[in-house]
Enzyme design. Structure first.
Site, PDB file in Angstrom:
ATOM      1  N   ASP A 212     -28.836  -0.284   3.940  1.00  0.00           N
ATOM      2  CA  ASP A 212     -30.217  -0.773   3.854  1.00  0.00           C
ATOM      3  C   ASP A 212     -30.454  -1.629   2.601  1.00  0.00           C
ATOM      4  O   ASP A 212     -31.577  -1.666   2.067  1.00  0.00           O
ATOM      5  CB  ASP A 212     -31.210   0.395   3.861  1.00  0.00           C
ATOM      6  CG  ASP A 212     -31.285   1.068   5.220  1.00  0.00           C
ATOM      7  OD1 ASP A 212     -30.988   0.400   6.225  1.00  0.00           O
ATOM      8  OD2 ASP A 212     -31.613   2.270   5.270  1.00  0.00           O
TER       9      ASP A 212
ATOM     10  N   LYS B  36      -8.461   3.602  -9.365  1.00  0.00           N
ATOM     11  CA  LYS B  36      -8.218   2.455 -10.254  1.00  0.00           C
ATOM     12  C   LYS B  36      -9.358   2.396 -11.277  1.00  0.00           C
ATOM     13  O   LYS B  36     -10.501   2.116 -10.920  1.00  0.00           O
ATOM     14  CB  LYS B  36      -8.168   1.135  -9.466  1.00  0.00           C
ATOM     15  CG  LYS B  36      -7.165   1.149  -8.291  1.00  0.00           C
ATOM     16  CD  LYS B  36      -7.895   1.145  -6.988  1.00  0.00           C
ATOM     17  CE  LYS B  36      -7.086   1.117  -5.734  1.00  0.00           C
ATOM     18  NZ  LYS B  36      -5.756   0.751  -5.672  1.00  0.00           N
TER      19      LYS B  36
ATOM     20  N   LYS C  75     -13.591  -2.713  -1.324  1.00  0.00           N
ATOM     21  CA  LYS C  75     -14.165  -1.549  -0.662  1.00  0.00           C
ATOM     22  C   LYS C  75     -15.658  -1.531  -0.973  1.00  0.00           C
ATOM     23  O   LYS C  75     -16.070  -1.206  -2.082  1.00  0.00           O
ATOM     24  CB  LYS C  75     -13.533  -0.246  -1.147  1.00  0.00           C
ATOM     25  CG  LYS C  75     -12.086  -0.023  -0.704  1.00  0.00           C
ATOM     26  CD  LYS C  75     -11.096  -0.656  -1.622  1.00  0.00           C
ATOM     27  CE  LYS C  75      -9.676  -0.321  -1.184  1.00  0.00           C
ATOM     28  NZ  LYS C  75      -8.667  -1.129  -1.889  1.00  0.00           N
TER      29      LYS C  75
ATOM     30  N   HIS D 117      -9.118  -7.033  -0.385  1.00  0.00           N
ATOM     31  CA  HIS D 117      -8.804  -5.672  -0.850  1.00  0.00           C
ATOM     32  C   HIS D 117     -10.051  -4.900  -1.268  1.00  0.00           C
ATOM     33  O   HIS D 117      -9.955  -3.791  -1.798  1.00  0.00           O
ATOM     34  CB  HIS D 117      -7.816  -5.770  -2.024  1.00  0.00           C
ATOM     35  CG  HIS D 117      -7.117  -4.504  -2.356  1.00  0.00           C
ATOM     36  ND1 HIS D 117      -7.198  -3.891  -3.594  1.00  0.00           N
ATOM     37  CD2 HIS D 117      -6.304  -3.716  -1.610  1.00  0.00           C
ATOM     38  CE1 HIS D 117      -6.478  -2.800  -3.595  1.00  0.00           C
ATOM     39  NE2 HIS D 117      -5.917  -2.668  -2.411  1.00  0.00           N
TER      40      HIS D 117
ATOM     41  N   HIS E  21      -4.617   7.165  -6.394  1.00  0.00           N
ATOM     42  CA  HIS E  21      -5.019   5.845  -5.927  1.00  0.00           C
ATOM     43  C   HIS E  21      -6.250   5.322  -6.672  1.00  0.00           C
ATOM     44  O   HIS E  21      -6.677   4.192  -6.459  1.00  0.00           O
ATOM     45  CB  HIS E  21      -5.296   5.903  -4.416  1.00  0.00           C
ATOM     46  CG  HIS E  21      -5.314   4.578  -3.746  1.00  0.00           C
ATOM     47  ND1 HIS E  21      -6.430   4.087  -3.087  1.00  0.00           N
ATOM     48  CD2 HIS E  21      -4.370   3.619  -3.625  1.00  0.00           C
ATOM     49  CE1 HIS E  21      -6.159   2.899  -2.586  1.00  0.00           C
ATOM     50  NE2 HIS E  21      -4.919   2.588  -2.902  1.00  0.00           N
TER      51      HIS E  21
ATOM     52  N   ASP F 217     -12.900   3.126 -24.998  1.00  0.00           N
ATOM     53  CA  ASP F 217     -13.632   3.755 -26.103  1.00  0.00           C
ATOM     54  C   ASP F 217     -14.723   4.715 -25.633  1.00  0.00           C
ATOM     55  O   ASP F 217     -15.723   4.913 -26.339  1.00  0.00           O
ATOM     56  CB  ASP F 217     -14.242   2.691 -27.026  1.00  0.00           C
ATOM     57  CG  ASP F 217     -13.176   1.878 -27.747  1.00  0.00           C
ATOM     58  OD1 ASP F 217     -12.058   2.390 -27.909  1.00  0.00           O
ATOM     59  OD2 ASP F 217     -13.462   0.727 -28.123  1.00  0.00           O
TER      60      ASP F 217
END
Length: 491
Positions: free
Chosen positions: A238, A411, A233, A231, A409, A416
């Site tokens: 480079d 997340k 991403k 899952h 979408h 604090d």
């Protein structure tokens, strides 16, 4: 049963007397299996009840999704490579050991926990930018590809067809033709449509390497759970620039437009500095694990990278085989450490009892706890299950907002206003227990202020759930939501 048995014996010549005995044998054997693997009590009871009521269907489902194996062969490979990886990661931990002294007091315990069990250390000297417009992010991807000189490494759960996602494909082909080494790692299920398209052949024709992560193989379900997914991403340019966050390689104008939830709303961070090497190392490990042609992890430790900024940050990867349950512990610790404010954005909300109690305890001790979820969700079952938890959370003082500007979408976890956890992790059992996930933990008030502004923009497009009105919803909705929640331990 006796009448039915007599009729079947008279007509067909066989008896059903063996059925209760077979049913009892299946239940007993399955019960021993549940005891041997020591599942959480709620999960074990749910599976046991299913097998008692529907033995054949229940056993079939348990074989498919009941446990967390990735297959014996792949497990052995991961364990072997993790031993090889640990030598490199230990070098990096020693290299950046002094950076730990720069951690704020409230972040030291969390950082050490995230680093435990062969994790990445906190590293100073980074420049981190938050990007919130998906189309602009895709254009940045194209610009990065066009400017790349040596390597391009992309790892995504979904690569969808159409729109600017196809423009990214064209840019990669152009980069490969001018000599840039490109590697693409995609989840087999999430990107199944892409794998069936013309793009894999076009990529391979110009030398772009492609690996399919966790391929679904018919006939191997008894050895490998079918719904364990990659899952993450990650986009590394480079070995110096990294993009990570919640966004898949999709154009929101064309992706899942028939789901009725609007465009997907995502955010990504662009990272320059020494912490980028941690993401490159994670990509190299994932590539080696999922590529059947590679048997050992022989990657060298990335060279020290120049300081690009002042941000203290830490890459945080997790998965169901290595670093098992560390993600759960980190989220639980983050909630328990909050003293003033705690804000969560997630498209899929499905915590277990432990995380629920931690959230309610935080609100009970005076922490301003805010949960932001999409009003419309592409998974009805998840939405119903999530809403079954609203009453308990609001009674404890948790504020809940439903975003109506599309499918939120992003997340994130903001603690604090000083610490942020940002990446691919949903606040649900799938991310916590089943998926290979990636996050960035940032210990920097300026970045947290930027993230807070993004959260405020989400709240401006959200409806606050009113506890009084929520308590008056129809009884059938309560029953539907509670029934949906019964499935959550099985996911």
């Amino acid at each position: 049963m006796s009448i039915l048995n007599y009729l079947l014996s008279s007509i067909f010549g066989f008896s059903l007397l063996w059925v209760p005995a077979l049913h009892a044998a299946i239940v007993i054997i399955f019960g021993f299996r549940l005891i041997s693997v020591r599942r959480p009590v709620g999960v074990a009871i749910a599976w046991f009840l299913i097998v008692v009521l529907f033995p054949l269907v229940g056993i079939a489902l348990y074989i498919l999704i009941g446990e967390r194996p990735v297959g014996r062969k792949l497990t052995r490979k991961i364990i072997r490579m993790e031993r090889e990886y640990s030598l490199i990661s230990e070098t990096m931990r020693q290299r950046y050991l002094q950076d730990r002294d720069q951690l704020p007091l409230e972040g030291r315990a969390l950082s050490l926990l995230a680093e435990s069990n062969n994790g990445s250390p906190v590293i100073a000297g980074n420049k981190i930018e938050l990007h919130t417009n998906s189309l602009e992010i895709l254009q940045h991807f194209i610009d990065e590809i066009n400017q790349a000189k040596h390597t391009l490494h992309l790892e995504f759960y979904i690569w969808a067809l159409g729109g600017d996602a196809d423009r990214v494909c064209e840019a990669l082909i152009t980069a490969a033709k001018r000599g840039v080494a490109c590697k693409i790692l995609l989840d087999s299920l999430g990107s199944k449509i892409w794998f069936k398209s013309i793009w894999p052949a076009r990529f391979k024709s110009v030398g772009i390497e492609i690996t399919e992560a966790l391929p679904i193989q018919i006939g191997r379900f008894q050895f490998r759970r079918a719904d364990l997914r990659l899952h993450r991403k990650i986009f590394v340019v480079d070995n110096a620039i990294v993009w990570t966050g919640s966004m898949n390689m999709v154009d929101p104008r064309t992706f899942k437009q028939d789901s009725g939830v609007g465009e997907w709303v995502d955010a990504m961070v662009r990272i320059e500095g020494p912490v980028a090497s941690q993401f490159e190392l994670t990509f190299a490990f994932d590539w080696s694990v999922d590529n059947p042609k590679i048997n050992h992890f022989n990657t060298l430790a990335p060279a020290p990278m120049p300081l690009e900024g002042k941000v203290l940050a830490q890459e945080f990867s997790s998965g169901p085989v290595y670093r098992d349950d560390v993600l759960y512990q980190v989220l639980l610790s983050a909630i328990m450490d909050a003293r003033e404010e705690l804000t969560i954005t997630t498209p899929y909300f499905g915590p277990d009892d432990g995380l629920m109690q931690a959230l309610m305890a935080a609100a009970g001790r005076g922490v301003i706890v805010t949960l932001i979820v999409p009003k419309l969700n592409d998974s009805k079952l998840v939405a119903w299950s999530s809403r079954s938890l609203y009453a308990d959370l609001m009674q404890a003082g948790v504020r809940i907002a439903e975003f109506h500007g599309g499918l939120l979408h992003t997340k994130s976890l903001l603690i604090d206003r000083r610490i942020a956890i940002f990446g691919s992790v949903n606040f649900d059992q799938r991310s916590l227990r089943l998926n290979f996930e990636i996050s960035l933990i940032v210990y920097n008030e300026a970045f947290c202020a930027t993230l807070e502004k993004l959260i405020e923009s989400y709240l401006a497009l959200s409806d606050r759930v009113d506890p009084t009105a929520w308590g008056k919803r129809p009884r059938w909705r309560v029953l539907l939501e509670n029934a949906a929640h019964l499935t959550s331990p099985l996911l």
